[in-house]
Write an enzyme that holds these catalytic residues in place. Structure first.
Site, PDB file in Angstrom:
ATOM      1  N   ASN A   1     -34.759 -41.097  53.949  1.00  0.00           N
ATOM      2  CA  ASN A   1     -34.771 -41.776  52.645  1.00  0.00           C
ATOM      3  C   ASN A   1     -33.853 -42.989  52.694  1.00  0.00           C
ATOM      4  O   ASN A   1     -33.259 -43.296  53.726  1.00  0.00           O
ATOM      5  CB  ASN A   1     -34.390 -40.797  51.528  1.00  0.00           C
ATOM      6  CG  ASN A   1     -33.005 -40.225  51.734  1.00  0.00           C
ATOM      7  OD1 ASN A   1     -32.026 -40.951  51.779  1.00  0.00           O
ATOM      8  ND2 ASN A   1     -32.930 -38.899  51.899  1.00  0.00           N
TER       9      ASN A   1
ATOM     10  N   ASP B   1     -35.345 -32.719  50.529  1.00  0.00           N
ATOM     11  CA  ASP B   1     -35.659 -31.430  49.917  1.00  0.00           C
ATOM     12  C   ASP B   1     -36.567 -30.591  50.813  1.00  0.00           C
ATOM     13  O   ASP B   1     -36.508 -29.373  50.786  1.00  0.00           O
ATOM     14  CB  ASP B   1     -36.317 -31.652  48.555  1.00  0.00           C
ATOM     15  CG  ASP B   1     -35.298 -32.186  47.543  1.00  0.00           C
ATOM     16  OD1 ASP B   1     -34.149 -31.716  47.584  1.00  0.00           O
ATOM     17  OD2 ASP B   1     -35.643 -33.073  46.740  1.00  0.00           O
TER      18      ASP B   1
ATOM     19  N   LYS C   1     -45.103 -36.126  71.086  1.00  0.00           N
ATOM     20  CA  LYS C   1     -45.598 -37.126  70.129  1.00  0.00           C
ATOM     21  C   LYS C   1     -47.035 -36.795  69.724  1.00  0.00           C
ATOM     22  O   LYS C   1     -47.877 -36.517  70.583  1.00  0.00           O
ATOM     23  CB  LYS C   1     -45.535 -38.512  70.791  1.00  0.00           C
ATOM     24  CG  LYS C   1     -45.918 -39.618  69.845  1.00  0.00           C
ATOM     25  CD  LYS C   1     -45.878 -40.972  70.522  1.00  0.00           C
ATOM     26  CE  LYS C   1     -46.391 -42.028  69.565  1.00  0.00           C
ATOM     27  NZ  LYS C   1     -46.637 -43.302  70.210  1.00  0.00           N
TER      28      LYS C   1
ATOM     29  N   PRO D   1     -32.510 -25.791  52.882  1.00  0.00           N
ATOM     30  CA  PRO D   1     -31.471 -25.090  52.115  1.00  0.00           C
ATOM     31  C   PRO D   1     -30.740 -26.076  51.211  1.00  0.00           C
ATOM     32  O   PRO D   1     -30.578 -27.242  51.565  1.00  0.00           O
ATOM     33  CB  PRO D   1     -30.534 -24.551  53.203  1.00  0.00           C
ATOM     34  CG  PRO D   1     -30.808 -25.360  54.411  1.00  0.00           C
ATOM     35  CD  PRO D   1     -32.229 -25.823  54.330  1.00  0.00           C
ATOM     36  N   ASP D   2     -30.336 -25.606  50.048  1.00  0.00           N
ATOM     37  CA  ASP D   2     -29.570 -26.455  49.121  1.00  0.00           C
ATOM     38  C   ASP D   2     -28.087 -26.278  49.448  1.00  0.00           C
ATOM     39  O   ASP D   2     -27.492 -25.225  49.180  1.00  0.00           O
ATOM     40  CB  ASP D   2     -29.874 -26.057  47.666  1.00  0.00           C
ATOM     41  CG  ASP D   2     -29.271 -27.049  46.683  1.00  0.00           C
ATOM     42  OD1 ASP D   2     -28.121 -27.495  46.926  1.00  0.00           O
ATOM     43  OD2 ASP D   2     -29.933 -27.377  45.689  1.00  0.00           O
ATOM     44  N   ILE D   3     -27.508 -27.302  50.056  1.00  0.00           N
ATOM     45  CA  ILE D   3     -26.122 -27.209  50.550  1.00  0.00           C
ATOM     46  C   ILE D   3     -25.155 -27.039  49.381  1.00  0.00           C
ATOM     47  O   ILE D   3     -24.278 -26.170  49.394  1.00  0.00           O
ATOM     48  CB  ILE D   3     -25.765 -28.479  51.369  1.00  0.00           C
ATOM     49  CG1 ILE D   3     -26.763 -28.655  52.514  1.00  0.00           C
ATOM     50  CG2 ILE D   3     -24.333 -28.399  51.890  1.00  0.00           C
ATOM     51  CD1 ILE D   3     -26.744 -30.029  53.159  1.00  0.00           C
TER      52      ILE D   3
ATOM     53  N   LYS E   1     -29.097 -31.075  35.608  1.00  0.00           N
ATOM     54  CA  LYS E   1     -28.806 -30.743  37.017  1.00  0.00           C
ATOM     55  C   LYS E   1     -27.429 -30.100  37.154  1.00  0.00           C
ATOM     56  O   LYS E   1     -27.240 -29.180  37.941  1.00  0.00           O
ATOM     57  CB  LYS E   1     -28.903 -32.008  37.877  1.00  0.00           C
ATOM     58  CG  LYS E   1     -29.054 -31.725  39.351  1.00  0.00           C
ATOM     59  CD  LYS E   1     -29.467 -32.945  40.152  1.00  0.00           C
ATOM     60  CE  LYS E   1     -30.951 -33.233  40.067  1.00  0.00           C
ATOM     61  NZ  LYS E   1     -31.384 -34.363  40.897  1.00  0.00           N
TER      62      LYS E   1
ATOM     63  N   LYS F   1     -27.190 -26.536  38.835  1.00  0.00           N
ATOM     64  CA  LYS F   1     -26.416 -26.336  40.073  1.00  0.00           C
ATOM     65  C   LYS F   1     -25.125 -25.551  39.806  1.00  0.00           C
ATOM     66  O   LYS F   1     -24.403 -25.227  40.752  1.00  0.00           O
ATOM     67  CB  LYS F   1     -26.082 -27.689  40.711  1.00  0.00           C
ATOM     68  CG  LYS F   1     -27.314 -28.529  41.060  1.00  0.00           C
ATOM     69  CD  LYS F   1     -27.495 -28.712  42.547  1.00  0.00           C
ATOM     70  CE  LYS F   1     -28.768 -29.490  42.863  1.00  0.00           C
ATOM     71  NZ  LYS F   1     -29.062 -29.558  44.282  1.00  0.00           N
TER      72      LYS F   1
HETATM   73  N1  CTP Z   1     -28.146 -31.354  47.549  1.00  0.00           N
HETATM   74  C1  CTP Z   1     -27.785 -30.529  48.603  1.00  0.00           C
HETATM   75  N2  CTP Z   1     -28.744 -29.931  49.357  1.00  0.00           N
HETATM   76  C2  CTP Z   1     -30.043 -30.132  49.115  1.00  0.00           C
HETATM   77  C3  CTP Z   1     -30.441 -30.977  48.039  1.00  0.00           C
HETATM   78  C4  CTP Z   1     -29.460 -31.569  47.284  1.00  0.00           C
HETATM   79  O1  CTP Z   1     -26.586 -30.356  48.838  1.00  0.00           O
HETATM   80  N3  CTP Z   1     -30.953 -29.528  49.878  1.00  0.00           N
HETATM   81  C5  CTP Z   1     -27.108 -31.932  46.716  1.00  0.00           C
HETATM   82  C6  CTP Z   1     -26.978 -33.429  46.837  1.00  0.00           C
HETATM   83  O2  CTP Z   1     -26.050 -33.811  47.845  1.00  0.00           O
HETATM   84  C7  CTP Z   1     -26.487 -33.817  45.443  1.00  0.00           C
HETATM   85  C8  CTP Z   1     -27.129 -32.798  44.548  1.00  0.00           C
HETATM   86  O3  CTP Z   1     -27.451 -31.692  45.386  1.00  0.00           O
HETATM   87  O4  CTP Z   1     -25.089 -33.668  45.337  1.00  0.00           O
HETATM   88  C9  CTP Z   1     -28.343 -33.243  43.817  1.00  0.00           C
HETATM   89  O5  CTP Z   1     -29.257 -33.831  44.683  1.00  0.00           O
HETATM   90  P1  CTP Z   1     -30.640 -34.389  44.156  1.00  0.00           P
HETATM   91  O6  CTP Z   1     -31.476 -34.753  45.319  1.00  0.00           O
HETATM   92  O7  CTP Z   1     -30.404 -35.427  43.105  1.00  0.00           O
HETATM   93  O8  CTP Z   1     -31.203 -33.149  43.395  1.00  0.00           O
HETATM   94  P2  CTP Z   1     -32.127 -32.007  43.825  1.00  0.00           P
HETATM   95  O9  CTP Z   1     -31.342 -30.747  43.852  1.00  0.00           O
HETATM   96  O10 CTP Z   1     -32.826 -32.349  45.082  1.00  0.00           O
HETATM   97  O11 CTP Z   1     -33.110 -31.974  42.587  1.00  0.00           O
HETATM   98  P3  CTP Z   1     -34.426 -32.855  42.252  1.00  0.00           P
HETATM   99  O12 CTP Z   1     -35.062 -33.181  43.551  1.00  0.00           O
HETATM  100  O13 CTP Z   1     -35.211 -31.951  41.400  1.00  0.00           O
HETATM  101  O14 CTP Z   1     -33.950 -34.051  41.500  1.00  0.00           O
END
Ligand code: CTP
Length: 412
Positions: free
Chosen positions: A212, A281, A291, A309-311, A345, A349
């Protein structure tokens, strides 16, 4: 300009690194400082007072017998008006003379005569690696530290003598960063801060991937601001080409899974976790080993994704975060309805402080605008440089820590 209103005495002693003092003088002035140069006789062998006068726009002082001051006491007058004395380069001999309290030339006399509690002394040593490693120099270094002197550097690398090792003077840009950090309030002294920054890269095959537009600039600014505030900082960085802020320990990662593992490995001693990274995500379910080739049929490859995983959620779920020992701060990069999305959010979170920003207006830029969202309210930080905003955020974190009421309270 981070040194506006600061008046520095820049002392030069004998060493080839004097050539870098010219650039350092300019860089300090560029940051808003006024600079009074004082040179020893040995320094004059390497660079002329004419050069330093032209760059500092002030007459240079080289002698304690200089009669330009009406009271004939430049060693008193110059030190009294300074916010700090920075000696760069500082030779091994000058270090030894400082330890002894020698006062037989203007610069050493001024260091001895300065009001020690009001005018800090900063040294940027520069010498051959054997001179640096010598027990005498190391003894002097330890004594100078005990006397309250700040030591900037040294750097490691090629030396003018042709040898390689420790003893180089820091580069002017690094010295300026250290001087700026020296003057910042130590709001997070004793804290350990863990920061995630930048994008992640999710491989499709060995040569392609999904990423991104995050540049990492905000996260790197947050790491720098935390370090300036006196914290020990670990920065887990996705693939970006930014210089590591001074004094910050950096771990480079590529994918969200790598970032997750590195973060959980380093969170143990941290008291503050700031998740600025734009973590992907989803990742391709199975990255191809080789390739992916066109097969001539015009058909495109079918990619399947699985969620990463959501860190932040994982860290916020740790017992230490739940009991308030670990302050978790999240970022939300939105494209619309910033306030509502950021508030939602923060609750989703389950974190005390969420920082909202508009992704397209922030990614890659040197400035940004932020919303600090807590349980009790919202504070708007107007568009400013990312470093300025990062310093405000760090001050808000420090206030949270001080209040020790991490699940309520509007940040300062
Ligand atoms: N974050 C994380 N791990 C992930 C996704 C997000 O640690 N897999 C953390 C980001 O570093 C940030 C916060 O969560 O501090 C929010 O990230 P954002 O991308 O805005 O939100 P998402 O949780 O991905 O929600 P959405 O895509 O629905 O906006």
């Amino acid at each position: 300009m981070d040194l506006s209103g600061k008046h520095l005495v820049l002392g030069l002693t004998g060493g080839i690194a004097c050539y870098k003092a010219a650039e350092l003088c300019r860089a300090l002035i560029r940051e808003g400082a006024t600079v009074q140069v004082v040179m020893t006789a040995a320094a004059e062998q390497f660079i002329t007072p004419v050069t330093m006068q032209a760059l500092s726009n002030r007459p240079v002082f080289t002698s304690q017998w200089d009669a330009r001051d009406v009271n004939n006491m430049p060693h008193i007058n110059l030190g009294r008006e300074a916010d700090a004395i920075l000696i760069a380069p500082c030779s091994a001999d000058f270090m030894a003379r400082l330890v002894q309290g020698a006062a037989d030339d203007l610069l050493s006399l001024m260091c001895l005569a300065r009001p020690i509690a009001k005018v800090p002394l900063l040294l940027a040593p520069a010498m051959n690696r054997e001179m640096w490693a010598h027990p005498a120099t190391q003894r002097n270094l330890a004594q100078l530290r005990r006397d309250g002197t700040a030591i900037l550097g040294v750097a490691n690398g090629d030396q003018a003598c042709g040898e390689t090792g420790d003893g180089r003077m820091l580069e002017p840009a690094d010295l300026v960063q250290d001087v700026i950090a020296f003057f910042r309030p130590k709001l997070l002294a004793g804290h350990q801060v863990l920061v995630t920054a930048g994008p992640t890269y999710e491989a499709i095959d060995p040569v392609r991937g999904i990423t991104n537009l995050s540049s990492g600039k905000m996260g790197f600014a947050v790491a720098r601001a935390a370090q300036e505030a006196g914290a020990r900082v670990t920065l887990v960085a996705g693939p970006v080409s930014l210089a590591t802020p001074r004094g910050v320990s950096r771990i480079d990662v590529r994918s969200a899974q790598d970032m997750y593992a590195a973060t959980l490995e380093h969170v143990a001693g941290a008291s503050i976790f700031i998740a600025t990274a734009a973590v992907a995500d989803w990742r391709p379910a199975n990255a191809a080993e080789h390739k992916i080739k066109k097969d001539g049929s015009g058909a495109s490859p079918q990619l399947r994704f699985i969620e990463n995983p959501d860190i932040l959620a994982a860290v916020a779920g740790l017992d230490r975060a739940k009991s308030g020992e670990l302050l978790c701060v999240g970022f939300a990069a939105e494209s619309q309805d910033l306030l509502a999305n950021a508030q939602a959010k923060r609750i989703r979170k389950n974190i005390p402080l969420l920082v909202g920003n508009i992704g397209p207006a922030a990614f890659g830029k040197d400035d940004n605008a932020l919303l600090l969202v807590t349980a009790d309210g919202v504070r708007e930080l107007e568009r400013a440089s990312k470093l300025e905003l990062a310093r405000e955020l760090i001050a808000a974190c420090a206030k949270f820590e001080r209040a020790n009421a991490r699940h309520s309270g509007v940040p300062a």
